[in-house]
Write a protein that holds these residues in place. Structure first.
Motif, PDB file in Angstrom:
ATOM      1  N   ILE A 147     -10.597   3.339 -10.453  1.00  0.00           N
ATOM      2  CA  ILE A 147      -9.332   3.075 -11.124  1.00  0.00           C
ATOM      3  C   ILE A 147      -8.178   3.032 -10.126  1.00  0.00           C
ATOM      4  CG2 ILE A 147      -7.753   3.793 -12.952  1.00  0.00           C
ATOM      5  CD1 ILE A 147     -10.495   3.025 -13.979  1.00  0.00           C
ATOM      6  N   GLY A 148      -7.517   1.886 -10.025  1.00  0.00           N
ATOM      7  CA  GLY A 148      -6.319   1.774  -9.208  1.00  0.00           C
ATOM      8  C   GLY A 148      -5.118   2.294  -9.981  1.00  0.00           C
ATOM      9  N   VAL A 149      -4.330   3.128  -9.323  1.00  0.00           N
ATOM     10  CA  VAL A 149      -3.143   3.710  -9.951  1.00  0.00           C
ATOM     11  C   VAL A 149      -1.918   3.198  -9.196  1.00  0.00           C
ATOM     12  CG1 VAL A 149      -1.951   5.828 -10.586  1.00  0.00           C
ATOM     13  CG2 VAL A 149      -4.455   5.758 -10.605  1.00  0.00           C
ATOM     14  N   ALA A 150      -1.100   2.379  -9.848  1.00  0.00           N
ATOM     15  CA  ALA A 150       0.064   1.795  -9.195  1.00  0.00           C
ATOM     16  C   ALA A 150       1.082   2.883  -8.864  1.00  0.00           C
ATOM     17  CB  ALA A 150       0.695   0.742 -10.094  1.00  0.00           C
ATOM     18  N   VAL A 151       1.507   2.923  -7.587  1.00  0.00           N
ATOM     19  CA  VAL A 151       2.459   3.924  -7.103  1.00  0.00           C
ATOM     20  C   VAL A 151       3.604   3.200  -6.404  1.00  0.00           C
ATOM     21  CG1 VAL A 151       2.794   5.877  -5.538  1.00  0.00           C
ATOM     22  CG2 VAL A 151       0.643   5.646  -6.794  1.00  0.00           C
ATOM     23  N   SER A 152       4.827   3.602  -6.719  1.00  0.00           N
ATOM     24  CA  SER A 152       5.996   3.001  -6.076  1.00  0.00           C
ATOM     25  C   SER A 152       6.293   3.734  -4.773  1.00  0.00           C
ATOM     26  CB  SER A 152       7.207   3.086  -7.006  1.00  0.00           C
ATOM     27  OG  SER A 152       8.351   2.533  -6.390  1.00  0.00           O
ATOM     28  N   SER A 153       6.537   2.967  -3.712  1.00  0.00           N
ATOM     29  CA  SER A 153       6.897   3.553  -2.421  1.00  0.00           C
ATOM     30  C   SER A 153       8.114   2.820  -1.866  1.00  0.00           C
ATOM     31  CB  SER A 153       5.728   3.438  -1.438  1.00  0.00           C
ATOM     32  OG  SER A 153       5.555   2.089  -1.016  1.00  0.00           O
ATOM     33  N   ASP A 154       8.651   3.324  -0.745  1.00  0.00           N
ATOM     34  CA  ASP A 154       9.809   2.683  -0.133  1.00  0.00           C
ATOM     35  C   ASP A 154       9.487   1.270   0.336  1.00  0.00           C
ATOM     36  OD1 ASP A 154      11.267   4.963  -0.571  1.00  0.00           O
ATOM     37  OD2 ASP A 154      10.933   5.792   1.443  1.00  0.00           O
ATOM     38  N   ARG A 155       8.215   0.999   0.607  1.00  0.00           N
ATOM     39  CA  ARG A 155       7.815  -0.311   1.097  1.00  0.00           C
ATOM     40  C   ARG A 155       7.448  -1.270  -0.027  1.00  0.00           C
ATOM     41  NH1 ARG A 155       3.181  -0.181   3.338  1.00  0.00           N
ATOM     42  NH2 ARG A 155       3.487  -2.089   4.543  1.00  0.00           N
ATOM     43  N   GLY A 156       7.385  -0.776  -1.236  1.00  0.00           N
ATOM     44  CA  GLY A 156       7.010  -1.623  -2.372  1.00  0.00           C
ATOM     45  C   GLY A 156       5.905  -0.972  -3.189  1.00  0.00           C
ATOM     46  N   LEU A 157       5.343  -1.745  -4.102  1.00  0.00           N
ATOM     47  CA  LEU A 157       4.298  -1.237  -4.981  1.00  0.00           C
ATOM     48  C   LEU A 157       2.956  -1.225  -4.262  1.00  0.00           C
ATOM     49  CD1 LEU A 157       3.825  -0.362  -7.980  1.00  0.00           C
ATOM     50  CD2 LEU A 157       3.040  -2.695  -8.377  1.00  0.00           C
ATOM     51  N   VAL A 158       2.299  -0.065  -4.284  1.00  0.00           N
ATOM     52  CA  VAL A 158       0.966   0.055  -3.691  1.00  0.00           C
ATOM     53  C   VAL A 158       0.021   0.591  -4.764  1.00  0.00           C
ATOM     54  CG1 VAL A 158       1.746   0.383  -1.317  1.00  0.00           C
ATOM     55  CG2 VAL A 158       1.577   2.358  -2.816  1.00  0.00           C
ATOM     56  N   VAL A 159      -1.275   0.280  -4.605  1.00  0.00           N
ATOM     57  CA  VAL A 159      -2.250   0.656  -5.636  1.00  0.00           C
ATOM     58  C   VAL A 159      -3.436   1.373  -4.992  1.00  0.00           C
ATOM     59  CG1 VAL A 159      -3.595  -0.152  -7.614  1.00  0.00           C
ATOM     60  CG2 VAL A 159      -1.556  -1.413  -6.912  1.00  0.00           C
ATOM     61  N   PRO A 160      -3.312   2.675  -4.711  1.00  0.00           N
ATOM     62  CA  PRO A 160      -4.466   3.434  -4.233  1.00  0.00           C
ATOM     63  C   PRO A 160      -5.497   3.594  -5.340  1.00  0.00           C
ATOM     64  CG  PRO A 160      -2.600   4.887  -4.625  1.00  0.00           C
ATOM     65  CD  PRO A 160      -2.095   3.486  -4.788  1.00  0.00           C
ATOM     66  N   VAL A 161      -6.742   3.854  -4.954  1.00  0.00           N
ATOM     67  CA  VAL A 161      -7.861   3.803  -5.899  1.00  0.00           C
ATOM     68  C   VAL A 161      -8.543   5.166  -6.040  1.00  0.00           C
ATOM     69  CG1 VAL A 161     -10.091   2.723  -6.413  1.00  0.00           C
ATOM     70  CG2 VAL A 161      -8.256   1.378  -5.351  1.00  0.00           C
ATOM     71  N   LEU A 162      -8.723   5.602  -7.292  1.00  0.00           N
ATOM     72  CA  LEU A 162      -9.520   6.786  -7.601  1.00  0.00           C
ATOM     73  C   LEU A 162     -10.979   6.347  -7.725  1.00  0.00           C
ATOM     74  CD1 LEU A 162      -7.268   8.391 -10.361  1.00  0.00           C
ATOM     75  CD2 LEU A 162      -7.641   9.326  -8.077  1.00  0.00           C
ATOM     76  N   ARG A 163     -11.812   6.738  -6.788  1.00  0.00           N
ATOM     77  CA  ARG A 163     -13.208   6.311  -6.771  1.00  0.00           C
ATOM     78  C   ARG A 163     -14.042   7.122  -7.774  1.00  0.00           C
ATOM     79  NH1 ARG A 163     -12.553   2.012  -3.398  1.00  0.00           N
ATOM     80  NH2 ARG A 163     -11.153   2.558  -1.701  1.00  0.00           N
ATOM     81  N   ASN A 164     -14.907   6.437  -8.496  1.00  0.00           N
ATOM     82  CA  ASN A 164     -15.779   7.081  -9.491  1.00  0.00           C
ATOM     83  C   ASN A 164     -14.977   7.981 -10.425  1.00  0.00           C
ATOM     84  OD1 ASN A 164     -17.978   6.998  -6.878  1.00  0.00           O
ATOM     85  ND2 ASN A 164     -18.675   6.248  -8.873  1.00  0.00           N
ATOM     86  N   ALA A 165     -13.911   7.417 -10.971  1.00  0.00           N
ATOM     87  CA  ALA A 165     -13.039   8.190 -11.859  1.00  0.00           C
ATOM     88  C   ALA A 165     -13.777   8.654 -13.111  1.00  0.00           C
ATOM     89  CB  ALA A 165     -11.819   7.360 -12.245  1.00  0.00           C
ATOM     90  N   GLU A 166     -14.847   7.956 -13.481  1.00  0.00           N
ATOM     91  CA  GLU A 166     -15.603   8.336 -14.680  1.00  0.00           C
ATOM     92  C   GLU A 166     -16.286   9.692 -14.514  1.00  0.00           C
ATOM     93  OE1 GLU A 166     -18.773   6.454 -12.125  1.00  0.00           O
ATOM     94  OE2 GLU A 166     -16.616   6.230 -12.473  1.00  0.00           O
ATOM     95  N   LEU A 167     -16.440  10.146 -13.260  1.00  0.00           N
ATOM     96  CA  LEU A 167     -17.087  11.428 -12.991  1.00  0.00           C
ATOM     97  C   LEU A 167     -16.071  12.545 -12.749  1.00  0.00           C
ATOM     98  CD1 LEU A 167     -19.867  10.213 -10.496  1.00  0.00           C
ATOM     99  CD2 LEU A 167     -20.013  10.468 -12.992  1.00  0.00           C
ATOM    100  N   MET A 168     -14.790  12.219 -12.758  1.00  0.00           N
ATOM    101  CA  MET A 168     -13.753  13.187 -12.405  1.00  0.00           C
ATOM    102  C   MET A 168     -13.241  13.935 -13.632  1.00  0.00           C
ATOM    103  SD  MET A 168     -11.625  10.783  -9.709  1.00  0.00           S
ATOM    104  CE  MET A 168     -10.593  12.090  -9.066  1.00  0.00           C
TER     105      MET A 168
END
Length: 407
Positions: A271-292
Motif C-alpha cells: 500500500i502506497g501512502v501519499a505523504v506531502s514533503s517540501d519537495r512535493g508529493l511522495v508515495v512511500p510503500v507499506l510492504r505486505n500491509a495485509e500482514l501488518m
C-alpha cells in the motif's frame, strides 16, 4: 592519494540524476562520512558521503548537471592532515605570495580558501586577527569573522550603506515574475499524471462513510494503544489501510496491474501512502500491509512522515506498490478525484470529516461523515466491481468489528 567521488548506483527504475547541491567547495576540508553532495532523482534526494578524511580537490559535475550511475562527480585528496594543504602549498611560495599580497594592498597573508570565503562574505582581511603561523589568517579565522558579522545585525543596520542595500520598494501595480527550474521530482510527477490520464480509461466513483464507530474506538483506546505500543499513536489511516487490504483480498482485480496485454494479479498488498514533503508529493510503500497490525501500520506511516520531512526517504521506500491511499482531508479537502499511479489500477482518496445531518431510522441526526473517492482504470476494473469494492471499505469502517471477525 586521489579518491574519485562517484554517483551512487541507481536502480533500474531511475535512469539518471541531477547534481542538486555541493556542500563543499574545492579546497575545503572533508571528514569521513561527511555529506559532500546531494543527487536529486525523480524519486528522492540521495546523499553522497566522503569515503575518507581529506580535501575536496576538484568538482567535475556542477550543480544542475545530469549524472548517470557511478559517474565521477569530483575528486578527494585523501589524508587526515590534508585539510591545510592549500595553505601549505601557498606558504611554500611565501616570498612571492607576500609580495603579491603587498602589491594588492593586503597586510594579511591568507590561504586561498580563507580569501575566497572573505570575498564571498564582504569581509576585509585586514580587519581579521590571524591565528595561524606567522600571523596568517586561516579559514577558521574568516569563518569566525563571518559568524560575528551575522550575529551583529544592529551594527550592520547602523552603517550608512545599509539603506542602499535594502530591497527596492515595489510601486503599486508592479507585475513581478520569478522563474525557477522545475525540480526533477515535480517534473516526473507531472509526466506520470499526464501519462495516467492519457493511457488509462480512468473513472472515479464516490461514497460516504459514517466515522462514528471508528472515532469512538479511537477515543476509547488511543491512550492505552500508545502506552502498549511504545508511543505509537492510533490514527485514522491505519483503519483505512486495514479495510483496504481486506477489500483487496475480495476484489483482486483492484490490486492488479496491466503489463502490455497481460493482467498481473498480486498476491500481496503493498500500500502506497501519499505523504506531502517540501519537495512535493511522495508515495512511500507499506510492504505486505495485509500482514501488518494497526500498530505496525501507524508506526510505518509515522516513520515515512519523518523521513519525508527530513529528506531521508530512500529509493527502496518509494519503489513498487499495488494500491495507493491519499488523504486530502489533512489539508481540508472535502471532495476530489485522485489520479491513479501507474501501473496500479486504483487509488483511494480520503477527505475531511465534517459533522453533517443524516437521516437514520427516520430521524435526522448529526454524524461525522467523510466522502470517499475511488479512481480506477476502467480497462481492468468494471464499474460494478469498483462500486462494490468501495462499499466494502465503507461497511468495514462503519462496523470495525468486521475487521477482527473477517466478515
Amino acid at each position: 592519494m586521489a579518491i574519485e567521488i562517484k554517483a551512487p548506483t541507481f536502480p533500474e527504475s531511475v535512469a539518471d540524476g541531477t547534481v542538486a547541491t555541493w556542500h563543499k567547495k574545492p579546497g575545503d576540508a572533508v571528514k569521513r562520512d561527511e555529506l559532500i553532495v546531494d543527487i536529486e532523482t525523480d524519486k528522492v534526494v540521495i546523499e553522497v558521503l566522503a569515503e575518507a578524511d581529506g580535501v575536496l580537490a576538484q568538482i567535475v559535475k556542477n550543480e544542475g548537471d545530469t549524472v548517470l550511475s557511478n559517474e565521477v562527480l569530483g575528486t578527494l585528496s585523501e589524508g587526515g592532515a590534508a585539510a591545510p594543504a592549500p595553505a601549505v602549498a601557498a606558504q611554500a611560495a611565501a616570498p612571492a605570495a607576500a609580495a603579491s599580497s603587498a602589491a594588492a594592498g593586503d597586510d594579511q597573508i591568507l590561504s586561498p580558501a580563507a580569501r575566497k570565503i572573505a570575498e564571498e562574505n564582504g569581509i576585509d582581511p585586514n580587519s581579521i586577527a590571524g591565528t595561524g603561523k606567522g600571523g596568517r589568517v586561516t579559514k577558521e579565522d574568516v569563518v569566525a569573522a563571518v559568524e560575528a558579522k551575522k550575529n551583529a545585525p544592529a551594527a550592520v543596520a547602523a552603517k550608512p550603506a545599509a539603506p542602499a542595500a535594502a530591497a527596492p520598494v515595489l510601486a503599486a501595480g508592479d507585475r513581478v515574475e520569478k522563474r525557477v527550474p522545475m525540480t526533477r521530482l515535480r517534473a516526473k510527477v507531472a509526466e506520470r499524471l499526464v501519462e495516467a490520464q492519457s493511457n488509462m480509461a480512468m473513472l472515479t466513483t464516490f461514497n460516504e462513510v459514517d466515522m462514528t464507530e471508528v472515532m469512538a474506538l479511537r477515543s476509547k483506546y488511543k491512550d492505552l494503544f500508545e502506552k502498549t505500543h511504545n508511543g505509537v499513536r492510533l490514527g485514522f489511516m491505519s483503519f483505512f489501510v486495514k479495510a483496504a487490504t481486506e477489500a483487496l483480498k475480495r476484489f483482486p482485480a483492484v490490486n492488479a496491474s496491466i503489463d502490455g496485454t497481460d493482467i498481473v494479479y498480486h498476491g500481496y498488498a503493498d500500500i502506497g501512502v501519499a505523504v506531502s514533503s517540501d519537495r512535493g508529493l511522495v508515495v512511500p510503500v507499506l510492504r505486505n500491509a495485509e500482514l501488518m497490525s494497526l500498530a505496525e501500520i501507524e508506526n510505518g506511516i509515522a516513520t515515512f512522515g519523518k523521513k519525508a520531512k527530513d529528506g531521508k526517504l530512500a529509493i527502496d521506500d518509494m519503489t513498487g506498490g499495488t494500491f495507493t491511499i491519499t488523504n486530502g482531508g489533512t489539508f481540508g479537502s472535502m471532495m476530489s478525484t485522485p489520479i491513479v499511479n501507474p501501473p496500479q489500477a486504483a487509488i483511494l482518496g480520503m477527505h475531511n470529516i465534517l459533522q453533517r445531518p443524516m437521516a437514520i431510522n427516520g430521524q435526522v441526526v448529526i454524524r461525522p461523515m467523510m466522502y470517499l473517492a475511488l479512481s480506477y482504470d476502467h480497462r481492468l476494473i468494471d464499474g460494478k466491481e469498483a462500486v462494490t469494492f468501495l462499499v466494502t471499505i465503507k461497511n468495514l469502517l462503519e462496523d470495525p468489528a468486521r475487521l477482527l471477525l473477517d466478515i
